[in-house]
Design an enzyme around this catalytic site. Sequence first.
Site, PDB file in Angstrom:
ATOM      1  CG  ASP A  35      -0.383   0.078   2.512  1.00 45.54           C
ATOM      2  OD1 ASP A  35       0.817   0.349   2.584  1.00 45.54           O
ATOM      3  OD2 ASP A  35      -1.100  -0.103   3.505  1.00 45.54           O
ATOM      4  CG  ASP A  84      -5.608  -5.095   3.120  1.00 41.25           C
ATOM      5  OD1 ASP A  84      -5.050  -4.677   4.151  1.00 41.25           O
ATOM      6  OD2 ASP A  84      -6.324  -4.368   2.414  1.00 41.25           O
TER       7      ASP A  84
END
Length: 372
Positions: free
Chosen positions: A93, A267
């Site tokens: 990310d 996630d």
Amino acid sequence: MAVRIEVLKEDNRTRARLGKLHTPHGVIETPVFMPVGTQATVKTMTPEELKDLGAGIILSNTYHLFLRPGHELIREAGGLHAFMHWDGAILTDSGGFQVFSLGDLRKITEEGVEFRSHLDGSKKFLSPEIATQVQMALGSDIVMAFDECTPYPATRDYAKASLERTTRWLKRCQETLTTTDRQALFGIVQGSMYEDLRKQSAAEITELDLPGYAVGGLSVGEPKELMYEVLDYTVPLLPKDKPRYLMGVGSPDALIEGVMRGIDMFDCVLPTRIARNGTALTRYGKLVVRNAESAHDFSPIDPTCDCYTCKNYSRAYLRHLIKADEILGLRLMTIHNLRFLTNLMSEIRAAIKENRLPEYREKFFYEYGYLK
């Protein structure tokens, strides 16, 4: 293209899809749950254990690795895969969410975000260019765009300005990423809880024809019903031939509901975080192993589970380890919770394949206690 999805089947009663995510580090069956390895490790787990649990892709964090040990050191090590000895796929990310969670410790400008490190208070700066360059050094398979993660609740004006900045920043990420042969950039749809703003965001970012798309700005404190409503009108705006990723979602009910709305990837820190607090996920709901009722219970956490923990250890022993602050307790609980979710995703995929996903949902929700 470094990453692509092969859609094998679309469910005829829901929007669920069965597929294969092709990456430079393997093919992953979707829908998939990705364990979170924030600091280049899924807490307490070895890569071999993750493989045994059925994980083919994990998530790591740009913000944390940028601050420590630093992306140049990881580049020197040969990239994140070599550094952490993981040969599966990695999604990183962008650090946007972490930076925006710092609240008063950060200042947003068009250029990027100035913030103070949570480690030593030193001033740092992340921009779309820097976040992308860091991820290029890490060598992850999937690179997330640096976005402004809109908080909940947000005013309409703030949400609109925020999503428009996210689009401008995405274009800068796209211009910076020169490793598209081996790294795929995913754009992130923002727009808070406003349908027209989500539509605007989706239209702007899908125009860039990226390898994949994420729905961001959810699971940030809003009621689950509202999250499902946003997914109902947002997911259909994303291209069918590209992977769709719902960020930060990992509770069993939300995984099933997300899949039914057409999401391929998820996630969340939930399974690993609650494991370290002494809480297990089971087919019949959450079990707080540290509670007194487990003290004389010599049965496994979940008799239907095939994980190493359930095959070998009792609730009483696990409670003892947790109460004694033994590291093995955290490891065994983490093994179980991650296996529970990889197994859940496997059951979901089987249900899509056999055209029984709505029935599976109903049975699971009933047993888990969501319908009581």
